[in-house]
Design a protein around this motif. Structure first.
Motif, PDB file in Angstrom:
ATOM      1  N   HIS A 360       0.840  -1.206   0.000  1.00 28.59           N
ATOM      2  CA  HIS A 360       0.000   0.000   0.000  1.00 28.59           C
ATOM      3  C   HIS A 360       0.871   1.251   0.000  1.00 28.59           C
ATOM      4  O   HIS A 360       1.903   1.307   0.679  1.00 28.59           O
ATOM      5  N   GLY A 361       0.469   2.247  -0.742  1.00 26.56           N
ATOM      6  CA  GLY A 361       1.249   3.478  -0.868  1.00 26.56           C
ATOM      7  C   GLY A 361       1.440   4.247   0.420  1.00 26.56           C
ATOM      8  O   GLY A 361       2.380   5.045   0.541  1.00 26.56           O
ATOM      9  N   SER A 362       0.591   4.028   1.406  1.00 22.31           N
ATOM     10  CA  SER A 362       0.695   4.765   2.670  1.00 22.31           C
ATOM     11  C   SER A 362       1.709   4.154   3.629  1.00 22.31           C
ATOM     12  O   SER A 362       2.069   4.773   4.632  1.00 22.31           O
ATOM     13  N   THR A 363       2.161   2.934   3.337  1.00 17.32           N
ATOM     14  CA  THR A 363       3.123   2.254   4.215  1.00 17.32           C
ATOM     15  C   THR A 363       4.536   2.726   3.908  1.00 17.32           C
ATOM     16  O   THR A 363       5.011   2.600   2.786  1.00 17.32           O
ATOM     17  N   GLY A 364       5.200   3.274   4.938  1.00 18.76           N
ATOM     18  CA  GLY A 364       6.542   3.820   4.743  1.00 18.76           C
ATOM     19  C   GLY A 364       7.630   3.109   5.522  1.00 18.76           C
ATOM     20  O   GLY A 364       8.817   3.400   5.341  1.00 18.76           O
ATOM     21  N   GLY A 365       7.262   2.167   6.389  1.00 16.28           N
ATOM     22  CA  GLY A 365       8.244   1.436   7.179  1.00 16.28           C
ATOM     23  C   GLY A 365       7.638   0.162   7.733  1.00 16.28           C
ATOM     24  O   GLY A 365       6.416   0.018   7.807  1.00 16.28           O
ATOM     25  N   PHE A 366       8.500  -0.778   8.120  1.00 11.67           N
ATOM     26  CA  PHE A 366       8.051  -2.085   8.583  1.00 11.67           C
ATOM     27  C   PHE A 366       8.890  -2.506   9.777  1.00 11.67           C
ATOM     28  O   PHE A 366      10.112  -2.710   9.661  1.00 11.67           O
ATOM     29  N   LEU A 367       8.279  -2.609  10.944  1.00 12.64           N
ATOM     30  CA  LEU A 367       8.935  -3.166  12.119  1.00 12.64           C
ATOM     31  C   LEU A 367       8.652  -4.665  12.089  1.00 12.64           C
ATOM     32  O   LEU A 367       7.515  -5.092  12.261  1.00 12.64           O
ATOM     33  N   THR A 368       9.702  -5.466  11.860  1.00  5.18           N
ATOM     34  CA  THR A 368       9.526  -6.875  11.538  1.00  5.18           C
ATOM     35  C   THR A 368      10.403  -7.790  12.382  1.00  5.18           C
ATOM     36  O   THR A 368      11.471  -7.382  12.848  1.00  5.18           O
ATOM     37  N   HIS A 369       9.962  -9.030  12.529  1.00  2.20           N
ATOM     38  CA  HIS A 369      10.734 -10.059  13.238  1.00  2.20           C
ATOM     39  C   HIS A 369      11.876 -10.606  12.377  1.00  2.20           C
ATOM     40  O   HIS A 369      12.678 -11.397  12.853  1.00  2.20           O
ATOM     41  N   CYS A 370      11.934 -10.209  11.108  1.00  6.05           N
ATOM     42  CA  CYS A 370      13.039 -10.589  10.206  1.00  6.05           C
ATOM     43  C   CYS A 370      13.007 -12.040   9.761  1.00  6.05           C
ATOM     44  O   CYS A 370      14.049 -12.626   9.452  1.00  6.05           O
ATOM     45  N   GLY A 371      11.827 -12.649   9.738  1.00  5.06           N
ATOM     46  CA  GLY A 371      11.723 -13.902   9.010  1.00  5.06           C
ATOM     47  C   GLY A 371      12.085 -13.629   7.559  1.00  5.06           C
ATOM     48  O   GLY A 371      11.826 -12.531   7.048  1.00  5.06           O
ATOM     49  N   TRP A 372      12.681 -14.604   6.875  1.00  6.26           N
ATOM     50  CA  TRP A 372      13.158 -14.340   5.517  1.00  6.26           C
ATOM     51  C   TRP A 372      12.014 -14.015   4.562  1.00  6.26           C
ATOM     52  O   TRP A 372      12.142 -13.178   3.661  1.00  6.26           O
ATOM     53  N   GLY A 373      10.859 -14.653   4.748  1.00  3.12           N
ATOM     54  CA  GLY A 373       9.709 -14.354   3.903  1.00  3.12           C
ATOM     55  C   GLY A 373       9.266 -12.911   4.039  1.00  3.12           C
ATOM     56  O   GLY A 373       9.063 -12.203   3.038  1.00  3.12           O
ATOM     57  N   SER A 374       9.138 -12.442   5.269  1.00  5.30           N
ATOM     58  CA  SER A 374       8.743 -11.044   5.506  1.00  5.30           C
ATOM     59  C   SER A 374       9.806 -10.080   4.996  1.00  5.30           C
ATOM     60  O   SER A 374       9.491  -9.015   4.458  1.00  5.30           O
ATOM     61  N   SER A 375      11.071 -10.448   5.168  1.00  6.36           N
ATOM     62  CA  SER A 375      12.160  -9.590   4.690  1.00  6.36           C
ATOM     63  C   SER A 375      12.102  -9.438   3.172  1.00  6.36           C
ATOM     64  O   SER A 375      12.256  -8.330   2.641  1.00  6.36           O
ATOM     65  N   LEU A 376      11.879 -10.542   2.462  1.00  2.59           N
ATOM     66  CA  LEU A 376      11.762 -10.479   1.005  1.00  2.59           C
ATOM     67  C   LEU A 376      10.564  -9.646   0.571  1.00  2.59           C
ATOM     68  O   LEU A 376      10.646  -8.863  -0.385  1.00  2.59           O
ATOM     69  N   GLU A 377       9.453  -9.801   1.267  1.00  5.03           N
ATOM     70  CA  GLU A 377       8.263  -9.014   0.933  1.00  5.03           C
ATOM     71  C   GLU A 377       8.541  -7.526   1.076  1.00  5.03           C
ATOM     72  O   GLU A 377       8.147  -6.713   0.232  1.00  5.03           O
ATOM     73  N   SER A 378       9.240  -7.163   2.134  1.00  2.00           N
ATOM     74  CA  SER A 378       9.581  -5.757   2.347  1.00  2.00           C
ATOM     75  C   SER A 378      10.528  -5.248   1.264  1.00  2.00           C
ATOM     76  O   SER A 378      10.392  -4.115   0.776  1.00  2.00           O
ATOM     77  N   LEU A 379      11.479  -6.080   0.849  1.00  2.00           N
ATOM     78  CA  LEU A 379      12.403  -5.705  -0.223  1.00  2.00           C
ATOM     79  C   LEU A 379      11.658  -5.536  -1.547  1.00  2.00           C
ATOM     80  O   LEU A 379      11.917  -4.598  -2.301  1.00  2.00           O
ATOM     81  N   VAL A 380      10.750  -6.454  -1.839  1.00  2.00           N
ATOM     82  CA  VAL A 380       9.998  -6.405  -3.101  1.00  2.00           C
ATOM     83  C   VAL A 380       9.182  -5.118  -3.205  1.00  2.00           C
ATOM     84  O   VAL A 380       9.075  -4.524  -4.281  1.00  2.00           O
ATOM     85  N   TYR A 381       8.625  -4.668  -2.079  1.00  2.00           N
ATOM     86  CA  TYR A 381       7.770  -3.474  -2.107  1.00  2.00           C
ATOM     87  C   TYR A 381       8.516  -2.206  -1.687  1.00  2.00           C
ATOM     88  O   TYR A 381       7.916  -1.137  -1.582  1.00  2.00           O
ATOM     89  N   GLY A 382       9.828  -2.320  -1.473  1.00  2.00           N
ATOM     90  CA  GLY A 382      10.635  -1.137  -1.204  1.00  2.00           C
ATOM     91  C   GLY A 382      10.326  -0.447   0.104  1.00  2.00           C
ATOM     92  O   GLY A 382      10.337   0.781   0.182  1.00  2.00           O
ATOM     93  N   VAL A 383      10.090  -1.240   1.154  1.00  2.00           N
ATOM     94  CA  VAL A 383       9.740  -0.675   2.470  1.00  2.00           C
ATOM     95  C   VAL A 383      10.910  -0.891   3.427  1.00  2.00           C
ATOM     96  O   VAL A 383      11.228  -2.030   3.781  1.00  2.00           O
ATOM     97  N   PRO A 384      11.589   0.182   3.875  1.00  2.00           N
ATOM     98  CA  PRO A 384      12.704   0.024   4.818  1.00  2.00           C
ATOM     99  C   PRO A 384      12.227  -0.550   6.141  1.00  2.00           C
ATOM    100  O   PRO A 384      11.066  -0.384   6.526  1.00  2.00           O
ATOM    101  N   MET A 385      13.143  -1.207   6.860  1.00  2.00           N
ATOM    102  CA  MET A 385      12.750  -2.007   8.017  1.00  2.00           C
ATOM    103  C   MET A 385      13.388  -1.571   9.325  1.00  2.00           C
ATOM    104  O   MET A 385      14.493  -1.036   9.342  1.00  2.00           O
ATOM    105  N   ILE A 386      12.678  -1.851  10.406  1.00  2.00           N
ATOM    106  CA  ILE A 386      13.228  -1.863  11.756  1.00  2.00           C
ATOM    107  C   ILE A 386      13.299  -3.336  12.158  1.00  2.00           C
ATOM    108  O   ILE A 386      12.286  -4.031  12.168  1.00  2.00           O
ATOM    109  N   CYS A 387      14.491  -3.821  12.443  1.00  2.00           N
ATOM    110  CA  CYS A 387      14.701  -5.243  12.718  1.00  2.00           C
ATOM    111  C   CYS A 387      14.465  -5.560  14.187  1.00  2.00           C
ATOM    112  O   CYS A 387      15.094  -4.975  15.064  1.00  2.00           O
TER     113      CYS A 387
END
Length: 465
Positions: A360-387
């Motif tokens: 979604h265009g309104s999402t600008g960041g992702f605080l994530t547990h860093c599972g590889w699936g979630s990490s790839l999803e964030s990379l695919v959609y260009g959302v920087p992360m808090i690990c």
């Protein structure tokens, strides 16, 4: 009718291991019309509703069979989740042998079985492949860097020293340009050489030289050096990024998307700890304090707290997980938090449609547990992360995302209280979410992940490699 080329896939228990293998199978039958994929699934107990939902929506060229559940009494008590997965597959080998023998000998079969593809934790399946003279491929659901570390583990084990297990040290990964702090090693390694957990984990990677190839859910633009170093001694096939096209869980979807539609572009921090991650009540309170202190918009998927981080994604578990309980997670928030932040954030219980939120265009960041699936999803959609890693190889993923890929920040744990304080939460949120700071760390992260987003898109394009 022309006989189809059949590939049997053997996942290990756990949604985070099943989903990427299913998505890979979908791509195979999409691009190769003469392929048929059959899932042969080891089980410890009845499948979860999520597992059934995924398998019952498979296309016609993919089918599945649940192998008879193993007897939980045959497993040692109080074993680590990784050992439980390994032993579930190992005890299922007789049933797997029978299933494959039936496929190969059935006169009614329209499929020509040629290969077995299996999860890293299902590596004992190699024995079955050898017995039937079938090609064997490991499908790695981790990053190439994490896999590289594990592939080097047998050699490291031969020359291991006390320093290797000293969590205050930093360790160079052989055949790699990457270093990791020992405390960020995968859980099974940190149990120590004498533990059964470590020994069963080591056993997996001692056998990798026997397979015909390794399929990695990654792409060269992301991990070029690591993949190249592995190609020097193994047949490696980077086929990623393979992610779900849409979330299987539609829980809270309308509520989340309706709310996001009202938010400015790139203004919302999404907070989720995957399919099994939980936090302590004290840590939930600190995150809540940090969110208020930061002032930035947020969408938080909240689960009932637990005493320790949780790996409830294990699909064979007979126990009811925290996030499937009838307890209301929202009641564990600080008094008055929801009222004070009603214009700033949205908190939803248990589950949310992660793909739809990250894209979604309104999402600008992702605080994530860093599972590889979630990490790839964030990379695919260009959302920087808090690990915010919790268990398994997530700490290694966090170190990779921050220090190697440079698309994330990682909050510091207060060493006295062994918790991440609210002020620290607010600090890293500002780095990721503040769009007004020029030449800032956050700006560099956003530029870097945008480059990788483009690389990910190219990798999965029609002419991508």
């Amino acid at each position: 009718m022309e006989q189809k080329v059949c590939i049997a896939m053997v996942p290990c228990p756990g949604l985070s291991h099943l989903i990427p293998l299913v998505e890979f199978a979908k791509l195979l039958v999409l691009h190769h019309k003469n392929f048929h994929v059959k899932f042969l699934i080891p089980t410890l107990g009845p499948p979860t509703p999520s597992t059934n939902s995924i398998l019952n929506s498979l296309p016609p060229n993919i089918d599945f069979t649940f192998l008879p559940p193993i007897n939980i009494q045959d497993l040692p008590p109080n074993i680590h989740i990784s050992t439980q997965m390994i032993l579930t597959v190992k005890h299922s080998l007789p049933s797997l042998y029978q299933a494959i023998n039936t496929i190969l000998t059935s006169s009614q079969s329209k499929n020509n079985l040629v290969a077995l593809v299996f999860d890293v934790f299902s590596t004992d399946v190699i024995d079955i492949a050898k017995k039937f003279n079938l090609l064997s491929y490991v499908f790695a659901t981790s990053s190439a860097i994490a896999l590289q570390f594990c592939l080097n583990l047998p050699k490291l084990d031969e020359t291991i020293s006390s320093e290797f297990m000293d969590t205050t040290k930093t360790f160079d990964i052989p055949n790699s340009k990457v270093s990791f702090k020992v405390k960020d090693f995968p859980d099974p390694v940190l149990f120590g050489r004498s533990s059964k957990t470590y020994k069963s984990f080591l056993h997996l990677f001692q056998r990798f030289s026997l397979v015909d190839g390794i399929i990695i859910n990654s792409f060269k633009d992301l991990e070029q050096d690591t993949i190249k170093s592995m190609e020097d001694f193994l047949n490696v096939y980077p086929v990623g990024p393979i992610i779900q096209k849409e979330s299987k869980s539609k829980e809270n979807e309308s509520k989340c998307i309706t709310w996001l539609n009202k938010m400015p572009q790139k203004s919302v921090l999404f907070i989720s700890f995957g399919s099994g991650g939980t936090l302590t009540n004290e840590q939930i309170n600190e995150i809540a304090f940090g969110l208020e202190l930061s002032g930035f918009n947020f969408l938080w998927v909240l689960r009932v707290p637990s005493k320790h981080s949780n790996s409830a994604y294990f699909s064979g578990s007979s126990q009811k997980s925290n996030h499937d309980s009838d307890d209301d997670p929202l009641k564990y928030l600080p008094l008055g938090f929801l009222e004070r932040t009603k214009d700033q954030g949205l908190v939803v219980p248990s589950r949310a449609p992660q793909i739809e939120i990250l894209s979604h265009g309104s999402t600008g960041g992702f605080l994530t547990h860093c599972g590889w699936g979630s990490s790839l999803e964030s990379l695919v959609y260009g959302v920087p992360m808090i690990c915010w890693p919790l268990f398994a190889e997530q700490r290694m993923n966090a170190a990779t995302l921050t220090d190697v890929f440079k698309v994330a920040v990682r909050p510091k744990i207060d060493e006295e209280d062994e918790i991440i304080k609210g002020e620290e939460v607010a600090r890293v949120i500002k780095i990721i979410m503040d769009q007004n700071l020029r030449d800032s760390e956050g700006l560099q992260l956003r530029r870097r992940i945008e480059d990788l987003r483009v690389g990910a898109a190219a990798a999965v394009s029609e002419d991508g490699s």
